[in-house]
Design an enzyme around this catalytic site. Structure first.
Site, short mmCIF file in Angstrom:
data_model
loop_
_atom_site.label_atom_id
_atom_site.label_comp_id
_atom_site.label_asym_id
_atom_site.label_seq_id
_atom_site.Cartn_x
_atom_site.Cartn_y
_atom_site.Cartn_z
N SER A 49 0.83 -1.21 0.00
CA SER A 49 0.00 0.00 0.00
C SER A 49 0.87 1.26 0.00
O SER A 49 0.59 2.23 -0.72
CB SER A 49 -0.96 0.00 1.19
OG SER A 49 -0.30 -0.30 2.40
N HIS B 105 -2.09 -8.89 1.57
CA HIS B 105 -1.77 -7.67 2.31
C HIS B 105 -2.94 -7.36 3.25
O HIS B 105 -3.24 -8.15 4.13
CB HIS B 105 -1.48 -6.56 1.28
CG HIS B 105 -0.90 -5.30 1.85
ND1 HIS B 105 -0.22 -5.23 3.02
CD2 HIS B 105 -0.92 -4.01 1.37
CE1 HIS B 105 0.17 -3.98 3.25
NE2 HIS B 105 -0.26 -3.22 2.27
N HIS C 209 5.28 -13.10 7.41
CA HIS C 209 5.48 -11.70 7.04
C HIS C 209 6.69 -11.60 6.12
O HIS C 209 7.65 -12.35 6.25
CB HIS C 209 5.70 -10.81 8.27
CG HIS C 209 5.44 -9.37 7.99
ND1 HIS C 209 6.42 -8.52 7.53
CD2 HIS C 209 4.30 -8.63 8.06
CE1 HIS C 209 5.89 -7.32 7.35
NE2 HIS C 209 4.61 -7.35 7.66
#
Ligand code: AMX
Length: 425
Positions: free
Chosen positions: A233, A263, A309
């Protein structure tokens, strides 16, 4: 009492000098290298972009302007905005000035909601949020002043103006999305006695007799604001902003990336995962049942949402903050018991599976459970709440980038043929 714009003007002058000096003396020094695997692998670990609002340490997680997240989880999102932009926390009077300023900009024109009402009822809230921002783009002061020939030194000022407008309006817009998509379509007016995040909870219109939902919003909107600038983002917003697309276009671009299941959409996926387990087993399963279920998911080629992650190699401190909140707000909730069981079972399964580099929970593992427990029972809306928060960080990054004159983003891509020649393959 200080005004954000005045503080920022002073800080930016020093920041610009700092950057100028580094560039003047070290422009050709090498800070990173790129391997073939990185070029094919999403540029993981390539240090090719500057972000001074926050950094993510693989071992400890998010650090905002030198402060580990755990030290600032009790702050409100408006304080986070001030911190991201200036490097300091505001005093009480300065915070109040900022909050009053945001309140004065918070109205969203009716035409935006009217446009959203025309969409099919099945439209995803992320698409509605992003379209709502684009509908607001007409009011961009950055674009207006650019069209009138503003000088480069003024870019940050109008970027800040748009940022304040956009951040003031995005809770009103997003609560409106919730009302239109899931409720009776009537927009609930702001309550002038409430701050930014409490107003967001209020405008959604979800009953909150204990005040826990407002508290959760304050925490959640603070925790999700910034995560350096390489994530999808932030990177999308950074790139669009670098073309001098105004903040409405640039944040909308960022939100479109946040909408991806790897995400921001992971929080929706994660709650769906929890609910599917409860449905399958008629409640919280045993550890063995959960283990088998997780293997089933992995063997069907899917990821376990809420774990892993790209950068972190520890438990996400944002997860820890949600966990601590859940322990206080809903310790006996079956879904929280399931989340605790996942913490025991999933990392071990992922380790045995042997692919994920990080088997710990990330920010999305628990936030949906909390929202659900406190009455926001529409998982597709969770990423839109993430978007309200993420706008704070990506707008702050954009203002700083306009402040130091960051040029248009344009990394060089190469072809597979070029790579083969280069490495003698
Ligand atoms: N479940 C199953 N497999 C996983 C996994 C998980 N939770 N996490 C990583 N893996 C797999 C990857 O898909 C990859 O498989 P591949 O080699 O077949 O492509 C392999 O392990 C190596 O991945 P990695 O280097 O550890 O992670 P990454 O940087 O490629 O991806 C992420 C990171 C977040 C996309 C990944 O961990 C994932 O898909 N997690 C589940 C979705 C999720 O929770 N996303 C939210 C992240 C936080 C956020 O941005 N909001």
């Amino acid at each position: 009492m200080a005004k954000l714009k005045d503080v920022l003007a002073e800080k930016l002058a020093a920041y610009r000098e700092d950057v100028k000096k580094v560039l003047a003396t070290h422009a050709d020094d090498v800070i990173s290298q790129v391997t073939v695997a990185q070029a094919y692998g999403g540029m993981r670990g390539v240090k090719g972009q500057i972000c001074d609002t926050s950094t993510v340490s693989p071992d400890t997680g998010l650090i905002v302007r030198g402060r580990p997240l755990a030290e600032i989880t009790d702050r409100c999102p408006e304080e986070m905005l001030w911190l991201l932009l200036t490097g300091d926390l505001p005093d009480a009077a300065s915070l109040k000035t900022l909050q009053d300023d945001l309140a004065s900009r918070a109205d969203v024109p009716d035409y935006v909601f009217d446009a959203l009402r025309q969409l099919p009822k099945t439209t995803h809230p992320m698409a509605m949020q992003s379209m709502g921002l684009l509908a607001l783009q007409e009011g961009s002061k950055f674009r207006k002043h650019y069209d009138e020939g503003m000088r480069k030194e003024e870019y940050w000022e109008w970027c800040l103006e748009d940022t304040l407008d956009l951040l003031a309006k995005i809770p009103t817009l997003t609560a409106g999305v919730y009302r239109i998509r899931y409720k009776d379509g009537k927009i609930i007016p702001r309550d002038p006695s409430k701050d930014w995040s409490a107003n967001f909870a209020h405008m959604m219109g979800v009953p909150d007799p204990t005040g826990n939902l407002a508290d959760l919003m304050r925490l959640y909107l603070n925790l999700h604001a910034d995560h350096e600038s390489g994530n999808v983002s932030a990177n999308l917003c950074h790139t669009a902003g670098s073309a001098l697309s105004d903040p409405y276009y640039a944040v909308s671009a960022g939100l479109n990336g946040l909408a991806g299941p790897l995400h921001g959409l992971a929080n929706q996926e994660c709650l769906k995962f929890h609910l599917a387990i409860v449905e399958r087993f008629g409640g919280v399963p045993s550890a063995d049942q959960l283990k088998d279920y997780t293997w089933e998911l992995l063997n069907s080629g899917r990821v376990v949402p809420g774990f892993g992650h790209a950068v972190l190699r520890c438990t996400d401190p944002r997860y820890t903050a949600c966990y601590d909140f859940a322990k206080k707000a809903c310790p006996d909730l079956p879904l929280f018991k399931l989340a605790k069981l996942m913490l025991e079972v999933v990392p071990a399964v992922l380790k045995e599976h042997g692919k994920a580099k990080n088997t710990n929970p990330n920010v999305d593992a628990l936030s949906g459970v909390l929202m659900y427990a406190l009455g926001v029972t529409e998982p597709p809306f969770y990423t839109a709440i993430f978007g309200v928060s993420r706008a704070i960080g990506i707008c702050s990054q954009m203002v700083l980038n306009r402040g130091i004159g960051t040029p248009i983003t344009r990394p060089k891509s190469v072809t597979t043929e070029w790579v083969k020649k280069q490495v003698g393959a």
